[in-house]
Design an enzyme around this catalytic site. Structure first.
Site, PDB file in Angstrom:
ATOM      1  N   GLU A 156       0.836  -1.194   0.000  1.00  0.00           N
ATOM      2  CA  GLU A 156       0.000   0.000   0.000  1.00  0.00           C
ATOM      3  C   GLU A 156       0.872   1.246   0.000  1.00  0.00           C
ATOM      4  O   GLU A 156       1.854   1.313   0.724  1.00  0.00           O
ATOM      5  CB  GLU A 156      -0.872   0.037   1.256  1.00  0.00           C
ATOM      6  CG  GLU A 156      -1.958  -1.003   1.269  1.00  0.00           C
ATOM      7  CD  GLU A 156      -2.914  -0.812   2.440  1.00  0.00           C
ATOM      8  OE1 GLU A 156      -2.761   0.175   3.186  1.00  0.00           O
ATOM      9  OE2 GLU A 156      -3.802  -1.654   2.608  1.00  0.00           O
ATOM     10  N   HIS A 165      -4.406   6.709   0.030  1.00  0.00           N
ATOM     11  CA  HIS A 165      -3.754   5.404   0.096  1.00  0.00           C
ATOM     12  C   HIS A 165      -4.284   4.482  -0.982  1.00  0.00           C
ATOM     13  O   HIS A 165      -5.351   4.719  -1.544  1.00  0.00           O
ATOM     14  CB  HIS A 165      -3.838   4.792   1.495  1.00  0.00           C
ATOM     15  CG  HIS A 165      -5.162   4.175   1.853  1.00  0.00           C
ATOM     16  ND1 HIS A 165      -6.251   4.913   2.256  1.00  0.00           N
ATOM     17  CD2 HIS A 165      -5.559   2.889   1.874  1.00  0.00           C
ATOM     18  CE1 HIS A 165      -7.258   4.087   2.515  1.00  0.00           C
ATOM     19  NE2 HIS A 165      -6.877   2.853   2.299  1.00  0.00           N
ATOM     20  N   HIS A 207      -5.103   0.495  -2.397  1.00  0.00           N
ATOM     21  CA  HIS A 207      -5.450  -0.877  -2.043  1.00  0.00           C
ATOM     22  C   HIS A 207      -4.813  -1.805  -3.069  1.00  0.00           C
ATOM     23  O   HIS A 207      -4.779  -1.470  -4.252  1.00  0.00           O
ATOM     24  CB  HIS A 207      -6.964  -1.070  -2.077  1.00  0.00           C
ATOM     25  CG  HIS A 207      -7.667  -0.480  -0.894  1.00  0.00           C
ATOM     26  ND1 HIS A 207      -9.034  -0.443  -0.796  1.00  0.00           N
ATOM     27  CD2 HIS A 207      -7.187   0.075   0.246  1.00  0.00           C
ATOM     28  CE1 HIS A 207      -9.373   0.121   0.366  1.00  0.00           C
ATOM     29  NE2 HIS A 207      -8.269   0.453   1.011  1.00  0.00           N
ATOM     30  N   ASP A 230     -10.065   1.665   7.688  1.00  0.00           N
ATOM     31  CA  ASP A 230     -10.019   2.976   7.037  1.00  0.00           C
ATOM     32  C   ASP A 230     -11.030   3.923   7.675  1.00  0.00           C
ATOM     33  O   ASP A 230     -10.723   5.078   7.961  1.00  0.00           O
ATOM     34  CB  ASP A 230     -10.350   2.853   5.549  1.00  0.00           C
ATOM     35  CG  ASP A 230      -9.262   2.145   4.761  1.00  0.00           C
ATOM     36  OD1 ASP A 230      -8.149   1.996   5.285  1.00  0.00           O
ATOM     37  OD2 ASP A 230      -9.547   1.741   3.626  1.00  0.00           O
TER      38      ASP A 230
HETATM   39 ZN   LIG Z   1      -7.842   1.167   2.752  1.00  0.00          ZN
END
Ligand SMILES: [Zn+2]
Length: 124
Positions: free
Chosen positions: A25, A75, A77, A88
């Protein structure tokens, strides 16, 4: 309608970083300024103490420097969908006002408010 506007170059840097970091990530922060109906994001900031690949939980303790104009997290995935996970949502609720998530093939992203509600993302 809450709208987050983002400079194309800023979004592209984040998508490129996400692609380079894949399958880990990528985590970053966008700075910009607040608007009446949302925010305008101008620049990606990558904090030197970011850790990649530890899952998003490491992000929960992520220290966001004060007064850099940080308004949105970003961010990636490793798999679709680009929607907030339970972790999250917890992070969103006690962090910045806006959050952006991308997933492979990293050709776009979704924006959310601090409650995880999807909001408009406009590339400018
Ligand atoms: Zn996430």
């Amino acid at each position: 309608m809450v709208t987050v506007r983002i400079r194309r170059a800023a979004l592209e840097s984040a998508l490129e970083a996400a692609n380079n970091t894949y399958p880990d990530e990528f985590i970053g922060i966008f700075r910009g300024k607040k608007e009446e109906d949302g925010a305008s994001l101008t620049e990606l900031i990558i904090a030197p103490f970011s850790t990649y690949g530890d899952g998003f939980s490491s992000y929960s303790d992520y220290h966001i420097p004060a007064n850099v104009g940080a308004l949105a997290s970003f961010h990636s995935h490793p798999h679709p969908p680009a929607l907030p996970s339970k972790g999250d949502l917890q992070f969103f609720s006690r962090s910045l006002p806006f959050h952006i998530i991308s997933c492979p093939p990293f050709d776009g992203a979704n924006a959310f408010d601090s409650r995880g509600k999807k909001i408009a993302l406009e590339v400018v």
